[in-house]
Design a protein around this motif. Structure first.
Motif, PDB file in Angstrom:
ATOM      1  N   TRP A   1       0.804  -1.216   0.000  1.00 27.00           N
ATOM      2  CA  TRP A   1       0.000   0.000   0.000  1.00 27.00           C
ATOM      3  C   TRP A   1       0.842   1.273   0.000  1.00 27.00           C
ATOM      4  O   TRP A   1       0.324   2.362  -0.252  1.00 27.00           O
TER       5      TRP A   1
ATOM      6  N   PRO B   1       1.033   3.171  -3.745  1.00 25.61           N
ATOM      7  CA  PRO B   1      -0.140   3.983  -4.116  1.00 25.61           C
ATOM      8  C   PRO B   1      -0.392   5.138  -3.160  1.00 25.61           C
ATOM      9  O   PRO B   1      -0.865   6.199  -3.575  1.00 25.61           O
TER      10      PRO B   1
ATOM     11  N   ASP C   1      -0.613   9.011  -4.283  1.00 27.82           N
ATOM     12  CA  ASP C   1      -1.792   9.820  -3.947  1.00 27.82           C
ATOM     13  C   ASP C   1      -1.401  11.110  -3.240  1.00 27.82           C
ATOM     14  O   ASP C   1      -1.933  12.182  -3.538  1.00 27.82           O
TER      15      ASP C   1
ATOM     16  N   TYR D   1      -2.823   6.786 -11.502  1.00 27.30           N
ATOM     17  CA  TYR D   1      -4.097   6.953 -10.798  1.00 27.30           C
ATOM     18  C   TYR D   1      -5.081   5.818 -11.070  1.00 27.30           C
ATOM     19  O   TYR D   1      -6.079   5.689 -10.377  1.00 27.30           O
TER      20      TYR D   1
ATOM     21  N   ARG E   1      -4.260   2.886 -10.395  1.00 26.08           N
ATOM     22  CA  ARG E   1      -4.012   2.106  -9.185  1.00 26.08           C
ATOM     23  C   ARG E   1      -4.498   2.820  -7.928  1.00 26.08           C
ATOM     24  O   ARG E   1      -5.072   2.198  -7.030  1.00 26.08           O
ATOM     25  N   THR E   2      -4.256   4.120  -7.861  1.00 25.60           N
ATOM     26  CA  THR E   2      -4.517   4.831  -6.608  1.00 25.60           C
ATOM     27  C   THR E   2      -5.932   5.371  -6.485  1.00 25.60           C
ATOM     28  O   THR E   2      -6.491   5.408  -5.396  1.00 25.60           O
TER      29      THR E   2
ATOM     30  N   GLN F   1      -8.548   2.370  -8.772  1.00 24.73           N
ATOM     31  CA  GLN F   1      -8.423   1.062  -8.140  1.00 24.73           C
ATOM     32  C   GLN F   1      -8.582  -0.086  -9.138  1.00 24.73           C
ATOM     33  O   GLN F   1      -9.349  -1.024  -8.921  1.00 24.73           O
ATOM     34  N   SER F   2      -7.815  -0.013 -10.221  1.00 26.59           N
ATOM     35  CA  SER F   2      -7.924  -1.055 -11.231  1.00 26.59           C
ATOM     36  C   SER F   2      -6.566  -1.385 -11.822  1.00 26.59           C
ATOM     37  O   SER F   2      -6.225  -0.911 -12.911  1.00 26.59           O
TER      38      SER F   2
ATOM     39  N   THR G   1      -5.399  -1.931  -7.518  1.00 33.15           N
ATOM     40  CA  THR G   1      -4.651  -1.144  -6.541  1.00 33.15           C
ATOM     41  C   THR G   1      -3.187  -1.534  -6.548  1.00 33.15           C
ATOM     42  O   THR G   1      -2.302  -0.687  -6.465  1.00 33.15           O
TER      43      THR G   1
ATOM     44  N   GLU H   1      -9.515  -5.779  -6.518  1.00 36.59           N
ATOM     45  CA  GLU H   1     -10.014  -4.513  -7.023  1.00 36.59           C
ATOM     46  C   GLU H   1     -11.532  -4.455  -6.839  1.00 36.59           C
ATOM     47  O   GLU H   1     -12.192  -5.496  -6.792  1.00 36.59           O
TER      48      GLU H   1
END
Length: 279
Positions: A32, A35, A39, A127, A129-130, A133-134, A136, A142
């Protein structure tokens, strides 16, 4: 035959057609962090840029003709009665828009620059991922039930990136013009630390723009025979070299944009004086 048991969580990796693993991920590392850092970096720029765009002050240093890129081109009409709008000397390309609080002074450029970066191939990967969410992260569940790529709204807008590239190139020319005009002092030609800041920012903006995937495609993406087009092939190879570091340039330019704006804002606000070498 009994009906298959439905999964109450039925989206993403928890959908009925995927492997039945209850855990969100089996990873044991701090997946985590990446991401989260991305962000925070995006959020810092968006917050700073939004605040500065709507402050509508401290964007022009008259003595040296320093204009922050967040206000270029400055196209809002000057209102002498309220002392608001674009200072006439800062409007290198005219004044066309009304002076209202909700309209950025650089309304002709900021939306297109935002869309250029928003649809950029690197920023998409970041973005997706962040924010979207596709996914993460690799091997992390996801929230989407199925993958539709960039065929539906809002992600279908990504296909307009090539057009925003042309506009971004024009705006880079405008920023270059602003940087050239800034070689002034009250007595004529001048050169100071502000000029260096503006030039570094312009150079990095050009590097980021030219390293764009769309620029690479424009240069040689449609060529079937490189040998028949040696000039375009040379351009394609040089842009390809830049393209390998497009991610790095994307982050650097976020930093140079904020630093350039902050430096000019500080000078305009009188927090300190520009370090002058000539003039």
């Amino acid at each position: 035959m009994s009906a298959p048991t439905s999964n109450p969580q039925g989206t993403g990796v928890f959908s009925p057609t995927r492997a039945r693993i209850k855990q969100r991920t089996l990873r044991t590392d701090a997946w985590w962090k990446s991401p989260l850092i991305t962000d925070l970096g995006f959020a810092a720029f968006v917050i700073y840029a939004t605040v500065r765009a709507f402050l509508q002050n401290n964007y022009w240093v008259a003595d040296y003709h320093y204009l922050t890129p967040f206000y270029s081109p400055c196209v809002v009409k000057w209102n002498a009665a309220t002392q608001s709008g674009c200072i006439p000397e800062a409007s290198h390309f005219g004044q066309y828009l009304p002076d209202v609080w909700w309209l950025p002074y650089a309304a002709f450029s900021l939306p297109f620059l935002l869309l250029f970066r928003l649809t950029c191939y690197y920023y998409r990967g970041a973005y997706y991922r962040t924010v979207w969410q596709s996914p993460t992260a690799c091997a992390v569940a996801e929230p989407h039930a199925k993958y539709t790529g960039e065929t539906r709204f809002p992600l279908i807008i990504q296909n307009t990136h090539r057009y925003f590239f042309y506009i971004a190139a024009v705006i880079s020319v405008i920023n270059t013009y602003d940087a050239i005009l800034a070689f002034r002092s009250p007595t004529g030609f001048g050169f100071g630390l502000g000029n260096i800041v503006l030039l570094v920012n312009v150079v990095m903006l050009w590097v980021y723009t030219l390293s764009c995937h769309s620029c690479r495609h424009v240069a040689g993406g449609r060529l079937k025979h490189f040998s028949k087009h040696p000039v375009r092939y040379w351009m394609w190879t040089q842009i390809s070299k830049l393209n390998t570091r497009h991610k790095l340039y994307a982050w650097i330019t976020l930093g140079t944009l904020m630093f350039t704006d902050f430096y000019i804002m500080a000078l305009a606000a009188g927090w300190f004086s520009d370090l002058r070498f000539i003039g």
